[in-house]
Write a protein that holds these residues in place. Structure first.
Motif, PDB file in Angstrom:
ATOM      1  N   VAL A  65       0.824  -1.201   0.000  1.00 17.41           N
ATOM      2  CA  VAL A  65       0.000   0.000   0.000  1.00 17.41           C
ATOM      3  C   VAL A  65       0.864   1.261   0.000  1.00 17.41           C
ATOM      4  O   VAL A  65       0.542   2.244  -0.661  1.00 17.41           O
ATOM      5  CB  VAL A  65      -0.962  -0.026   1.204  1.00 17.41           C
ATOM      6  CG1 VAL A  65      -1.710   1.283   1.331  1.00 17.41           C
ATOM      7  CG2 VAL A  65      -1.947  -1.188   1.064  1.00 17.41           C
ATOM      8  N   LYS A  66       1.972   1.216   0.741  1.00 13.34           N
ATOM      9  CA  LYS A  66       2.838   2.394   0.796  1.00 13.34           C
ATOM     10  C   LYS A  66       3.316   2.789  -0.598  1.00 13.34           C
ATOM     11  O   LYS A  66       3.321   3.976  -0.955  1.00 13.34           O
ATOM     12  CB  LYS A  66       4.028   2.107   1.702  1.00 13.34           C
ATOM     13  CG  LYS A  66       5.034   3.253   1.768  1.00 13.34           C
ATOM     14  CD  LYS A  66       6.251   2.875   2.576  1.00 13.34           C
ATOM     15  CE  LYS A  66       7.276   4.006   2.554  1.00 13.34           C
ATOM     16  NZ  LYS A  66       8.505   3.669   3.304  1.00 13.34           N
ATOM     17  N   ASN A  67       3.745   1.829  -1.407  1.00 15.99           N
ATOM     18  CA  ASN A  67       4.206   2.121  -2.769  1.00 15.99           C
ATOM     19  C   ASN A  67       3.087   2.728  -3.603  1.00 15.99           C
ATOM     20  O   ASN A  67       3.287   3.684  -4.347  1.00 15.99           O
ATOM     21  CB  ASN A  67       4.701   0.846  -3.440  1.00 15.99           C
ATOM     22  CG  ASN A  67       5.960   0.295  -2.799  1.00 15.99           C
ATOM     23  OD1 ASN A  67       6.805   1.044  -2.351  1.00 15.99           O
ATOM     24  ND2 ASN A  67       6.075  -1.021  -2.729  1.00 15.99           N
ATOM     25  N   ALA A  68       1.887   2.152  -3.497  1.00 14.89           N
ATOM     26  CA  ALA A  68       0.753   2.627  -4.289  1.00 14.89           C
ATOM     27  C   ALA A  68       0.407   4.068  -3.941  1.00 14.89           C
ATOM     28  O   ALA A  68       0.187   4.908  -4.827  1.00 14.89           O
ATOM     29  CB  ALA A  68      -0.456   1.718  -4.058  1.00 14.89           C
ATOM     30  N   ILE A  69       0.366   4.379  -2.643  1.00 13.85           N
ATOM     31  CA  ILE A  69       0.034   5.737  -2.205  1.00 13.85           C
ATOM     32  C   ILE A  69       1.084   6.726  -2.701  1.00 13.85           C
ATOM     33  O   ILE A  69       0.757   7.802  -3.208  1.00 13.85           O
ATOM     34  CB  ILE A  69      -0.092   5.786  -0.673  1.00 13.85           C
ATOM     35  CG1 ILE A  69      -1.356   5.025  -0.229  1.00 13.85           C
ATOM     36  CG2 ILE A  69      -0.134   7.225  -0.168  1.00 13.85           C
ATOM     37  CD1 ILE A  69      -1.495   4.866   1.271  1.00 13.85           C
ATOM     38  N   GLY A  70       2.348   6.355  -2.571  1.00 13.45           N
ATOM     39  CA  GLY A  70       3.412   7.244  -3.020  1.00 13.45           C
ATOM     40  C   GLY A  70       3.387   7.486  -4.514  1.00 13.45           C
ATOM     41  O   GLY A  70       3.582   8.621  -4.976  1.00 13.45           O
ATOM     42  N   GLN A  71       3.131   6.438  -5.295  1.00 15.75           N
ATOM     43  CA  GLN A  71       3.098   6.593  -6.747  1.00 15.75           C
ATOM     44  C   GLN A  71       1.917   7.450  -7.191  1.00 15.75           C
ATOM     45  O   GLN A  71       2.042   8.272  -8.103  1.00 15.75           O
ATOM     46  CB  GLN A  71       3.038   5.225  -7.407  1.00 15.75           C
ATOM     47  CG  GLN A  71       4.337   4.444  -7.303  1.00 15.75           C
ATOM     48  CD  GLN A  71       4.231   3.059  -7.902  1.00 15.75           C
ATOM     49  OE1 GLN A  71       3.231   2.708  -8.522  1.00 15.75           O
ATOM     50  NE2 GLN A  71       5.271   2.256  -7.707  1.00 15.75           N
ATOM     51  N   GLY A  72       0.742   7.260  -6.564  1.00 12.44           N
ATOM     52  CA  GLY A  72      -0.424   8.058  -6.926  1.00 12.44           C
ATOM     53  C   GLY A  72      -0.167   9.541  -6.750  1.00 12.44           C
ATOM     54  O   GLY A  72      -0.515  10.360  -7.608  1.00 12.44           O
ATOM     55  N   ARG A  73       0.461   9.879  -5.638  1.00  2.20           N
ATOM     56  CA  ARG A  73       0.751  11.289  -5.369  1.00  2.20           C
ATOM     57  C   ARG A  73       1.815  11.827  -6.322  1.00  2.20           C
ATOM     58  O   ARG A  73       1.690  12.943  -6.844  1.00  2.20           O
ATOM     59  CB  ARG A  73       1.227  11.441  -3.921  1.00  2.20           C
ATOM     60  CG  ARG A  73       1.509  12.876  -3.528  1.00  2.20           C
ATOM     61  CD  ARG A  73       1.801  12.994  -2.047  1.00  2.20           C
ATOM     62  NE  ARG A  73       1.455  14.316  -1.542  1.00  2.20           N
ATOM     63  CZ  ARG A  73       1.190  14.586  -0.290  1.00  2.20           C
ATOM     64  NH1 ARG A  73       1.210  13.611   0.608  1.00  2.20           N
ATOM     65  NH2 ARG A  73       0.908  15.810   0.087  1.00  2.20           N
ATOM     66  N   LYS A  74       2.865  11.055  -6.547  1.00  6.74           N
ATOM     67  CA  LYS A  74       3.972  11.490  -7.401  1.00  6.74           C
ATOM     68  C   LYS A  74       3.500  11.792  -8.819  1.00  6.74           C
ATOM     69  O   LYS A  74       3.900  12.789  -9.426  1.00  6.74           O
ATOM     70  CB  LYS A  74       5.051  10.411  -7.419  1.00  6.74           C
ATOM     71  CG  LYS A  74       6.268  10.740  -8.268  1.00  6.74           C
ATOM     72  CD  LYS A  74       7.315   9.635  -8.188  1.00  6.74           C
ATOM     73  CE  LYS A  74       8.556   9.970  -9.005  1.00  6.74           C
ATOM     74  NZ  LYS A  74       9.584   8.914  -8.920  1.00  6.74           N
ATOM     75  N   VAL A  75       2.638  10.931  -9.344  1.00  8.74           N
ATOM     76  CA  VAL A  75       2.141  11.122 -10.705  1.00  8.74           C
ATOM     77  C   VAL A  75       1.330  12.407 -10.808  1.00  8.74           C
ATOM     78  O   VAL A  75       1.479  13.187 -11.763  1.00  8.74           O
ATOM     79  CB  VAL A  75       1.299   9.899 -11.131  1.00  8.74           C
ATOM     80  CG1 VAL A  75       0.502  10.212 -12.379  1.00  8.74           C
ATOM     81  CG2 VAL A  75       2.197   8.690 -11.373  1.00  8.74           C
ATOM     82  N   VAL A  76       0.464  12.643  -9.840  1.00  6.83           N
ATOM     83  CA  VAL A  76      -0.359  13.858  -9.877  1.00  6.83           C
ATOM     84  C   VAL A  76       0.510  15.108  -9.728  1.00  6.83           C
ATOM     85  O   VAL A  76       0.261  16.127 -10.383  1.00  6.83           O
ATOM     86  CB  VAL A  76      -1.446  13.807  -8.778  1.00  6.83           C
ATOM     87  CG1 VAL A  76      -2.141  15.164  -8.648  1.00  6.83           C
ATOM     88  CG2 VAL A  76      -2.477  12.733  -9.114  1.00  6.83           C
ATOM     89  N   ASP A  77       1.542  15.037  -8.913  1.00  7.79           N
ATOM     90  CA  ASP A  77       2.457  16.176  -8.800  1.00  7.79           C
ATOM     91  C   ASP A  77       3.083  16.503 -10.153  1.00  7.79           C
ATOM     92  O   ASP A  77       3.229  17.679 -10.524  1.00  7.79           O
ATOM     93  CB  ASP A  77       3.562  15.873  -7.783  1.00  7.79           C
ATOM     94  CG  ASP A  77       3.063  15.902  -6.344  1.00  7.79           C
ATOM     95  OD1 ASP A  77       1.952  16.418  -6.110  1.00  7.79           O
ATOM     96  OD2 ASP A  77       3.786  15.396  -5.458  1.00  7.79           O
TER      97      ASP A  77
END
Length: 448
Positions: free
Chosen positions: A145-157
């Protein structure tokens, strides 16, 4: 002199009495791990499909700390004095083994992806070769879950940086379309809200959760320290599945996230002016950027028989304890089917039948075989080999066995016929698989 010899002899006996049991236990464990590794190799379970623990044999001291630290169990074992991957398919990337190793001999990652035909290729921002089309979450190969949350935010940034200098999106076009309402999709939606971007989230299921929905009841979700957009640091590093889904649902309501359930994305196409045309099972949408957070499980493979659309037909078992005093049919012959049959057979009053097209079970772990056989002998599970479902009716299921059709009284049907990974869908959308990753730092045309 004799007294000294006697003392040394007594000391030797004491040491042997203390050490010998541990040595015997160690040898037995080693033998068991060798057997498990051989079994996993025979079943094809030892090969990496996503994240994987890589052990450097030059550094490993065979202490077993990694084995004890793994929350999933059966992933690692100590064989010949060195930590070895036993069941790679069970690894979900918690990286507890990496943290526990006292000599830094383990790294959890994707390894060399150049020859991996099942790995989508993206750049450092998770952007594909199609400008404006991004991947996030389990579809990238890394679970957790940690990877998924981080990737979702990074992409939107990344998307927000590009859009900042552009005029407002055309009418009827959102800044970001997110496919998938699991942790990655939810993180992306929260980040889009935080950044003031317009967005919609499309989810083929009827609930939040993504791959978490497939977790067994009360399974622990290990997050490690993680920050959610608009929410901040999560209070705990471990949540039961139900508690984490409740937290996600609360965030959706609190921030009024636009999530449309029961709408599966069927195609993504980049059209003129850099916009995306996104087709679904019920509508057509337009977006400046698209984030595919669709996981790797894909769509369950169906039987394609009359009556399969009946609500009593399901493709996963979440809570075996919820089924009691029922007539149940399990379809399939793999570990998932056998484990479901075992779980349901242990509930009071259930009549469990397993239908499998072959004449015997051929690809199940010995642990499941040893649990399955006694239940069959006790009449708790009735296997019908060489059979196939030909029709599902409200109160019965029709099975073809040896050319004859038999009717079986039935309340529920669970189908475990495997899944259809979303790889073909991703390729159709323009995602490249295999070969070297997309070049980092390239400057694609900005979305409009």
């Amino acid at each position: 002199m004799n007294e000294a010899v006697l003392l040394w002899s007594v000391a030797g006996l004491i040491v042997a009495a203390v050490v010998l049991p541990f040595a015997i236990a160690f040898r037995r464990r080693q033998k068991k791990d060798v057997e498990r590794k051989s079994e996993a190799a025979a079943l094809g379970l030892d090969r990496p499909t996503a994240q994987f623990p890589y052990v450097d044999p030059r550094l490993c001291i065979g202490c077993g700390a990694c084995v004890a630290a793994c929350p999933e169990g059966d992933v690692l074992g100590v064989v010949g004095g060195t930590a070895t991957v036993i069941n790679g398919l069970r690894c979900v990337g918690h990286a507890r083994c990496e943290e526990a190793c006292p000599v830094g001999a383990i790294t959890v990652g994707l390894g060399d992806m150049k020859g991996r035909a099942d790995m989508p290729q993206v750049d450092e921002w998770n952007e594909t070769d199609t400008p404006g089309l991004f991947l996030a979450g389990e579809v990238r190969g890394l679970a957790l879950v940690k990877n998924a949350i981080g990737q979702g935010r990074k992409v939107v940034d990344r998307i927000a940086e590009r859009i900042a200098s552009l005029p407002k999106a055309p009418e009827g076009t959102v800044d970001v379309l997110i496919a998938g309402a699991g942790p990655a999709g939810l993180s992306a939606a929260l980040a889009a809200t935080e950044r003031g971007l317009s967005f919609i989230v499309l989810e083929q299921e009827s609930n939040l959760g993504g791959s978490l929905l497939h977790y067994p009841r009360r399974k622990m979700v290990l997050l490690q320290p993680v920050d959610l957009p608009l929410h901040g640091r999560l209070k705990r590093e471990e949540y039961q599945k139900e508690d984490f889904l409740e937290l996600m649902d609360g965030l959706v309501k609190e921030h009024k996230l636009d999530i449309r359930f029961g709408e599966k994305v069927t195609g993504v196409r980049r059209i003129e002016d850099g916009l995306f045309e996104v087709g679904t099972t019920g509508d057509m949408h337009w977006a400046r950027s698209v984030i595919l957070a669709v996981g790797r499980r894909g769509t369950p493979r169906k039987l394609d028989v009359p009556g399969e659309e009946h609500p009593k037909v399901m493709y996963r078992l979440i809570d075996a304890e919820g089924y009691k005093h029922s007539k149940l049919l399990i379809v399939g012959g793999g570990d998932s089917a056998v484990e479901a049959a075992i779980g349901l057979a242990q509930q009071p009053g259930n009549e469990v039948t397993l239908s499998y097209r072959r004449d015997k079970l051929v690809r199940i772990k010995k642990k499941n075989e040893h649990r399955f056989a006694p239940l069959v002998a006790a009449g708790k599970i009735k296997p019908i080999f060489g059979s196939r479902v030909v029709e599902v009716l409200p109160d019965v299921v029709r099975l073809e066995v040896g050319g004859a059709v038999h009717e079986l009284p039935n309340d529920y049907v669970f189908v475990f016929a495997g899944g259809e990974p979303p790889f073909d869908f991703l390729k159709h959308c323009g995602v490249r698989f295999g070969g070297p990753p997309a070049a980092a730092g390239r400057a694609p045309a900005a979305p409009h």
